[in-house]
Design an enzyme around this catalytic site. Structure first.
Site, PDB file in Angstrom:
ATOM      1  N   ILE A  48      -5.865  -5.139  21.568  1.00  0.00           N
ATOM      2  CA  ILE A  48      -6.620  -6.178  20.859  1.00  0.00           C
ATOM      3  C   ILE A  48      -5.726  -7.421  20.711  1.00  0.00           C
ATOM      4  CG2 ILE A  48      -7.984  -6.730  18.805  1.00  0.00           C
ATOM      5  CD1 ILE A  48      -8.943  -4.237  20.534  1.00  0.00           C
ATOM      6  N   SER A 107      -5.720   4.368  16.547  1.00  0.00           N
ATOM      7  CA  SER A 107      -5.363   3.604  17.744  1.00  0.00           C
ATOM      8  C   SER A 107      -5.623   4.466  18.971  1.00  0.00           C
ATOM      9  CB  SER A 107      -3.873   3.237  17.693  1.00  0.00           C
ATOM     10  OG  SER A 107      -3.447   2.714  18.933  1.00  0.00           O
ATOM     11  N   TYR A 157       4.864   5.742  16.676  1.00  0.00           N
ATOM     12  CA  TYR A 157       3.560   5.103  16.468  1.00  0.00           C
ATOM     13  C   TYR A 157       2.428   6.040  16.902  1.00  0.00           C
ATOM     14  CZ  TYR A 157      -0.067   1.470  16.602  1.00  0.00           C
ATOM     15  OH  TYR A 157      -1.199   0.730  16.385  1.00  0.00           O
ATOM     16  N   ASN A 161      -6.168  -0.497   6.897  1.00  0.00           N
ATOM     17  CA  ASN A 161      -5.813  -1.197   8.138  1.00  0.00           C
ATOM     18  C   ASN A 161      -4.335  -1.601   8.197  1.00  0.00           C
ATOM     19  OD1 ASN A 161      -6.508  -3.348  10.416  1.00  0.00           O
ATOM     20  ND2 ASN A 161      -5.531  -4.485   8.758  1.00  0.00           N
ATOM     21  N   VAL A 194       0.808  -1.231   0.000  1.00  0.00           N
ATOM     22  CA  VAL A 194       0.000   0.000   0.000  1.00  0.00           C
ATOM     23  C   VAL A 194       0.838   1.276   0.000  1.00  0.00           C
ATOM     24  CG1 VAL A 194      -2.004  -1.083   1.111  1.00  0.00           C
ATOM     25  CG2 VAL A 194      -0.282   0.089   2.528  1.00  0.00           C
ATOM     26  N   ALA A 211       2.510   9.282  16.957  1.00  0.00           N
ATOM     27  CA  ALA A 211       2.436  10.348  15.947  1.00  0.00           C
ATOM     28  C   ALA A 211       1.728   9.841  14.693  1.00  0.00           C
ATOM     29  CB  ALA A 211       3.844  10.829  15.592  1.00  0.00           C
ATOM     30  N   LYS A 271      -0.519   7.433  14.446  1.00  0.00           N
ATOM     31  CA  LYS A 271      -1.950   7.202  14.638  1.00  0.00           C
ATOM     32  C   LYS A 271      -2.714   8.505  14.896  1.00  0.00           C
ATOM     33  CE  LYS A 271      -1.955   2.865  13.715  1.00  0.00           C
ATOM     34  NZ  LYS A 271      -2.659   2.382  12.505  1.00  0.00           N
TER      35      LYS A 271
HETATM   36  N1  LIG Z   1      -3.627  -5.147  17.636  1.00  0.00           N
HETATM   37  C1  LIG Z   1      -3.836  -4.097  18.411  1.00  0.00           C
HETATM   38  O1  LIG Z   1      -3.840  -4.199  19.654  1.00  0.00           O
HETATM   39  C2  LIG Z   1      -4.083  -2.729  17.799  1.00  0.00           C
HETATM   40  C3  LIG Z   1      -4.327  -1.658  18.653  1.00  0.00           C
HETATM   41  C4  LIG Z   1      -4.564  -0.405  18.100  1.00  0.00           C
HETATM   42  C5  LIG Z   1      -4.557  -0.224  16.727  1.00  0.00           C
HETATM   43  N2  LIG Z   1      -4.299  -1.289  15.914  1.00  0.00           N
HETATM   44  C6  LIG Z   1      -4.271  -1.039  14.482  1.00  0.00           C
HETATM   45  O2  LIG Z   1      -5.114  -1.968  13.818  1.00  0.00           O
HETATM   46  C7  LIG Z   1      -4.555  -2.315  12.550  1.00  0.00           C
HETATM   47  C8  LIG Z   1      -4.362  -3.828  12.450  1.00  0.00           C
HETATM   48  O3  LIG Z   1      -3.534  -4.263  13.516  1.00  0.00           O
HETATM   49  P1  LIG Z   1      -3.113  -5.804  13.659  1.00  0.00           P
HETATM   50  O4  LIG Z   1      -2.629  -5.980  15.044  1.00  0.00           O
HETATM   51  O5  LIG Z   1      -4.209  -6.677  13.144  1.00  0.00           O
HETATM   52  O6  LIG Z   1      -1.852  -5.849  12.665  1.00  0.00           O
HETATM   53  P2  LIG Z   1      -1.036  -7.101  12.072  1.00  0.00           P
HETATM   54  O7  LIG Z   1       0.410  -6.730  12.160  1.00  0.00           O
HETATM   55  O8  LIG Z   1      -1.466  -8.378  12.727  1.00  0.00           O
HETATM   56  O9  LIG Z   1      -1.489  -7.157  10.552  1.00  0.00           O
HETATM   57  C9  LIG Z   1      -1.120  -6.158   9.663  1.00  0.00           C
HETATM   58  C10 LIG Z   1      -1.203  -6.703   8.250  1.00  0.00           C
HETATM   59  O10 LIG Z   1      -0.753  -5.660   7.366  1.00  0.00           O
HETATM   60  C11 LIG Z   1       0.059  -6.239   6.371  1.00  0.00           C
HETATM   61  N3  LIG Z   1       0.958  -5.241   5.784  1.00  0.00           N
HETATM   62  C12 LIG Z   1       2.112  -4.748   6.316  1.00  0.00           C
HETATM   63  N4  LIG Z   1       2.684  -3.879   5.461  1.00  0.00           N
HETATM   64  C13 LIG Z   1       1.869  -3.794   4.374  1.00  0.00           C
HETATM   65  C14 LIG Z   1       1.931  -3.076   3.147  1.00  0.00           C
HETATM   66  N5  LIG Z   1       2.967  -2.257   2.862  1.00  0.00           N
HETATM   67  N6  LIG Z   1       0.930  -3.236   2.244  1.00  0.00           N
HETATM   68  C15 LIG Z   1      -0.116  -4.082   2.510  1.00  0.00           C
HETATM   69  N7  LIG Z   1      -0.205  -4.808   3.651  1.00  0.00           N
HETATM   70  C16 LIG Z   1       0.768  -4.666   4.575  1.00  0.00           C
HETATM   71  C17 LIG Z   1       0.809  -7.364   7.097  1.00  0.00           C
HETATM   72  O11 LIG Z   1       1.339  -8.337   6.193  1.00  0.00           O
HETATM   73  C18 LIG Z   1      -0.283  -7.915   8.019  1.00  0.00           C
HETATM   74  O12 LIG Z   1      -1.000  -8.975   7.409  1.00  0.00           O
HETATM   75  C19 LIG Z   1      -3.262  -1.515  12.432  1.00  0.00           C
HETATM   76  O13 LIG Z   1      -3.474  -0.309  11.741  1.00  0.00           O
HETATM   77  C20 LIG Z   1      -2.895  -1.258  13.885  1.00  0.00           C
HETATM   78  O14 LIG Z   1      -2.050  -0.135  14.044  1.00  0.00           O
HETATM   79  C21 LIG Z   1      -4.056  -2.535  16.424  1.00  0.00           C
END
Ligand SMILES: NC(=O)c1ccc[n+]([C@@H]2O[C@H](COP(=O)([O-])OP(=O)(O)OC[C@H]3O[C@@H](n4cnc5c(N)ncnc54)[C@H](O)[C@@H]3O)[C@@H](O)[C@H]2O)c1
Length: 255
Positions: free
Chosen positions: A192, A146, A159, A94, A67, A161, A163
């Site tokens: 999560i 986030s 991170y 995402n 992306v 900054a 979000k």
């Molecule tokens: N897990 C948490 O506790 C939490 C908390 C707050 C916010 N978030 C946000 O929620 C979202 C998802 O989090 P998660 O924990 O499921 O993440 P994750 O790391 O489990 O999954 C992220 C996915 O993005 C893909 N990815 C990475 N770089 C990419 C690129 N350049 N192009 C396309 N795909 C790419 C990865 O291969 C992976 O499958 C994120 O934006 C994260 O910041 C997560």
């Protein structure tokens, strides 16, 4: 899972859909009747993830896309419309490549990578999807921010900054795109239970963090998918520009 088909007939795009929250959102959207294009940078992970989702009966389609690459995102969005037979009306930004470092140790390569995926990538996605949403007559864009956009946390300056930037981008895009009946909202998840977050903490920290949460537990990816489905559907037709906390109460409690 028996759910109401609020997204029937829609074409949805979810980035970073191979695992974690993105995958749960893809499954929920498909369960609600959308055709879902699942984008991820990791070809093996997205092929396997989509194969598993299809085996479970979900209408999902794999696309290997980085992306952070503007031209690739635009090309993918056009291919998705051609493949799925209609314009994209739902986009979930995402994908993330998070890195957590003390501020004095943040290096240029990880900063560039994180922002080019987590912020530039959102702009490329919106740019590519908006012409299709305009032709469709409406759209819903959902950005993953986030609780880190609101809290300050040690070793998370970049991170936080990133979000907070996603929240600002969401508000500005919501105003700009409102005349086209395109809504733009962000979700602020707290802790999560995904492979990325669980693997990050040692056992003691995990227990302490869990105890400090008002709801007393980590959230599940499926719970973020429920919020995303609300924002994608007409149930949120008068909601735009919000940063919707889904964090078990951590923001209000300051934990
Ligand atoms: N897990 C948490 O506790 C939490 C908390 C707050 C916010 N978030 C946000 O929620 C979202 C998802 O989090 P998660 O924990 O499921 O993440 P994750 O790391 O489990 O999954 C992220 C996915 O993005 C893909 N990815 C990475 N770089 C990419 C690129 N350049 N192009 C396309 N795909 C790419 C990865 O291969 C992976 O499958 C994120 O934006 C994260 O910041 C997560």
């Amino acid at each position: 899972m028996a759910v109401i088909q609020r997204l029937a007939g829609s074409v949805a795009v979810v980035t970073g859909a191979a695992r974690g929250i993105g995958r749960s959102i893809a499954e929920r959207f498909a369960a609600e009747g959308a055709q879902v294009a699942c984008l991820d940078i990791n070809p093996k992970r997205i092929a396997e993830g989509v194969a598993e989702m299809r085996a479970a009966g979900y209408n999902v389609h794999p696309y290997t896309v980085d992306v952070s690459r503007r031209d690739d995102v635009h090309a993918a969005m056009q291919k998705i419309e051609a493949d799925l037979g209609g314009p994209v009306s739902i986009l979930v930004n995402n994908a993330v490549a998070a890195s957590y470092q003390p501020i004095e140790e943040i290096d240029e390569a990880s900063m560039t990578k994180m922002f080019s995926i987590g912020l530039n990538g959102i702009i490329w996605g919106i740019q590519a999807a908006v012409p299709q949403m305009k032709r469709h007559g409406s759209g819903s864009i959902i950005n993953l921010s986030s609780a880190a956009a609101i809290h300050g946390s040690a070793n998370m300056s970049a991170y936080c900054a990133l979000k907070a930037g996603v929240a600002g981008l969401t508000r500005a895009a919501a105003v700009e795109l409102a005349p086209h009946r395109i809504r733009v909202n962000a979700i602020a998840p707290g802790m999560i239970a995904t492979p990325a977050s669980i693997g990050f903490f040692d056992k003691a920290t995990l227990e302490a963090r869990t105890k400090a949460l008002p709801l007393g537990r980590f959230g599940e990816p499926e719970e973020m998918a429920g919020v995303a489905a609300f924002l994608a559907s007409a149930d949120s037709s008068y909601v735009t520009g919000v940063l919707l906390s889904a964090d078990g109460g951590s923001t209000i409690a300051g934990t």
